[in-house]
Every structure is written in C-alpha cells, then in structure tokens.
Design an enzyme around this catalytic site. Structure first.
Site, short mmCIF file in Angstrom:
data_model
loop_
_atom_site.label_atom_id
_atom_site.label_comp_id
_atom_site.label_asym_id
_atom_site.label_seq_id
_atom_site.Cartn_x
_atom_site.Cartn_y
_atom_site.Cartn_z
N TRP A 1 -2.55 2.76 6.04
CA TRP A 1 -1.82 1.53 6.02
C TRP A 1 -1.89 1.22 4.25
O TRP A 1 -0.93 1.17 3.56
CB TRP A 1 -2.33 0.56 6.79
CG TRP A 1 -1.53 -0.69 6.82
CD1 TRP A 1 -0.43 -0.89 5.97
CD2 TRP A 1 -1.83 -1.87 7.50
NE1 TRP A 1 0.37 -2.07 6.26
CE2 TRP A 1 -0.91 -2.97 7.02
CE3 TRP A 1 -2.73 -2.36 8.38
CZ2 TRP A 1 -0.81 -4.18 7.64
CZ3 TRP A 1 -2.62 -3.32 9.02
CH2 TRP A 1 -1.54 -4.42 8.26
N TYR B 1 4.86 1.93 6.41
CA TYR B 1 3.94 1.79 5.42
C TYR B 1 4.42 2.26 4.10
O TYR B 1 4.43 3.43 3.83
CB TYR B 1 2.47 2.47 5.67
CG TYR B 1 1.73 2.26 7.00
CD1 TYR B 1 1.90 1.03 7.72
CD2 TYR B 1 0.71 3.01 7.47
CE1 TYR B 1 1.34 0.54 8.76
CE2 TYR B 1 0.25 2.68 8.47
CZ TYR B 1 0.22 1.42 9.18
OH TYR B 1 -0.23 1.04 10.28
#
Length: 327
Positions: free
Chosen positions: A21, A56
């Site tokens: 992430w 992401y």
C-alpha cells in the site's frame, strides 16, 4: 524466514510478507527507486508474498511488482485486490461486468496471464450475502484469469460469512495488538475450514513502532492525516481505529514490555505470529531498512507467557472498550 501454508492453495508463504500500500500512495511521499530497493531487499531476505491492490497509486503499486518480477528470477506470489475503484462503492457494483474489468486491468498492470490471488477489497457487508458475486469469481478462476481468490474485510462478521463460500482461500483482516477480536471466534473457524489469514495493518499504521509522539506530523496525502475519523474510508484502517492520543498512551504502556533485542515493531509482529491461525503478517515498507526490521521478526524468540499477559492487560484496560465492539 518462516514459511506457512496459505489456505488450501499448496503455497508456502513467508510469515512476514510485504504490504505494498505504502509504495503506491496515501502514506506520504515515496520514490520509485527506494520502493524498488525495498522490494528487492524483501526478496533477498526470503519474503515471497506481496500484497497490493489496483487502487494503490491507481495501479502504480501493481506495476512496480510487475517490474520486480521481470528483474528477479526468484519465484514469488502477488496478491492483489479489486472493488475499491467503484464510485460510489456499493454492493451493486460488485457485478460480473465490473469485476471482470477490474481483473483485466490488474492482469495488464501486473503483466501476467493469471492473477495469483485476487481479493475482494473490503466490500460493503451486503456483498458477503450475495452468492452470485462469488460465482463470478469462480467463473474467472475457471477461465484462467486467476488462480485463487479470497477477501479483505473490515469486520469479523464479514470474515465469518466469507468463509462459508467453499472457494475462499484467504481472509485479510486487521489483527494486531490493538485489534484482537479476530482471535475470539474467527481464527478457530478459519483453522477448521483451512482458510489462510493475512494479518493486515499489523503495526496499526505505524503506531506500534513506538516512534510517534504528540508532535508527530503527517503529509497532507497521508491517510494518517486525513482519515483519523473515517473521512475517506473506514476509520479502523487508520491507527486501528484508536484516537491518536489514546493510541500514544497505550504505546507508552507497552514500551516496558519490549524484550531485550527487539524493537517495539518487532514485538508487535512477533505477537501476531504467535497465533497459529495466522498465515502471515503484511507490514508495509517504503525503505530497505524497514523491510530488514520487519523480516527479522520472523526469526526472533517467541514472546514469554509473562509478556503476553502484560500485553493482554494493556489491551483489556486501555484499548478493548474503544475498538472491540466495532470491528
């Protein structure tokens, strides 16, 4: 590095894996050169499981992992997620057309013919009561677009419902010293059904590193600055749902428990790995030094019974009433 079986996939994945992430975005500034150095260092240290998502960095994290796969010979697994591109993010959006489009986009980003593991990305609770959604995933697997699928969830209720579907191989759920409810019932059920558990947000957005203070600041594009009360997504994603100041107080209570030879982050990760049901923890990292600290936790000694009791006392006394009923 330790390796553990992931569900019924036949894979053995590193107990400390890599959450991607942060290298995609919403964790402050990041440089691709440093991100790639972190990814390469993870492989050097035996990490063989990387968790990402199509949102992401709008696919950037997936593309970095595709580059890693091109440049390294070692085999490794990439788990990605789909669903959070929906706007609005509703249960009705989890339909055949959208899921197929999301999968095709991730296939392109990852430069592969089949996704290793696709996870529904924290969908609305109602999705877990729609068998047809999981039927679409079955069809995508039969078509060779993905090898296996699982789910990422916010709530224990969703996790328990998800594993009723026979082809769900993994559940990604927040589990850390500040979020212990999954161990109450869900872990037992997951073990019984041989479903893998990926412990996400294992360091409570960095709170459990012990490095934050009341004066710590975060960049405007860091979710730790803009999502403290759930303004952008579920509040539980940021500092495990704890108010920042209360989290700092709990951390101060944990610091005296940290064993010699461990950092607080390593104690927090080692605590997670003490749970037999957990397949792996997936801490994020933006720099090689963070990867090294995280990976080392897998080979540290088990926490003592006394340390576990003291950690439980901090949770029960300072944290549990604030988070346990909500997730």
């Amino acid at each position: 590095m330790q390796y553990r079986e992931l569900g019924r996939t036949g894979w053995k994945v590193s107990a400390i894996s890599f959450g991607a992430w942060a290298i995609g975005g919403t964790w402050g500034s990041v440089q691709d050169s440093e991100s790639l150095a972190a990814l390469n260092r993870a492989l050097d240290l035996g990490v063989n499981f990387f968790d990402t998502a199509d949102v992401y960095g709008d696919g950037h994290s997936e593309k970095l992992l595709a580059r890693l796969r091109r440049e390294r010979r070692e085999p490794f697994f990439i788990a990605t997620k789909a669903g959070r591109r929906l706007d609005p993010h509703t249960a009705d959006g989890y339909n055949r057309k959208n899921l197929t489009a999301f999968v095709e986009r991730s296939l392109k980003n990852l430069a592969t013919e089949a996704l290793d593991l696709l996870q529904l990305h924290c969908p609305p609770t109602e999705v877990f009561y729609r068998p047809e959604v999981f039927g679409v995933l079955d069809d995508l697997a039969r078509a060779g677009k993905l090898r296996f699928y699982g789910v990422s969830v916010e709530k224990v209720e969703e996790a328990l419902k998800a594993i009723e579907f026979p082809n769900v191989q993994s559940v990604q759920i927040i589990f850390n010293i500040f979020r212990q409810r999954p161990a109450d019932l869900f872990f037992e059920q997951a073990l019984r059904r041989k479903v893998g558990i990926l412990a996400r947000v294992p360091l409570a957005s960095g709170m459990l590193t012990g490095k934050f203070t009341p004066a710590s600041s975060f960049e405007p594009d860091d979710h730790r600055a803009f999502n403290r009360h759930g303004e952008a997504f579920d509040r539980g994603e940021t500092f495990a749902g704890l108010d920042y100041s209360l989290g700092l107080q709990a951390v101060e209570s944990l610091k005296p428990i940290v064993p010699a030879g461990m950092t607080m982050a390593q104690m927090a990760l080692r605590w997670i790995l003490m749970a037999p049901a957990v397949t792996c923890a997936i801490p994020g990292a933006k720099r090689p030094s963070q990867v090294e600290e995280n990976a080392a936790a897998a080979d540290l000694p088990a926490l003592t019974a006394s340390a576990l009791e003291r950690i439980a006392a901090v949770y029960n006394g300072q944290v549990k009433p604030l988070v346990h009923p909500y997730w």
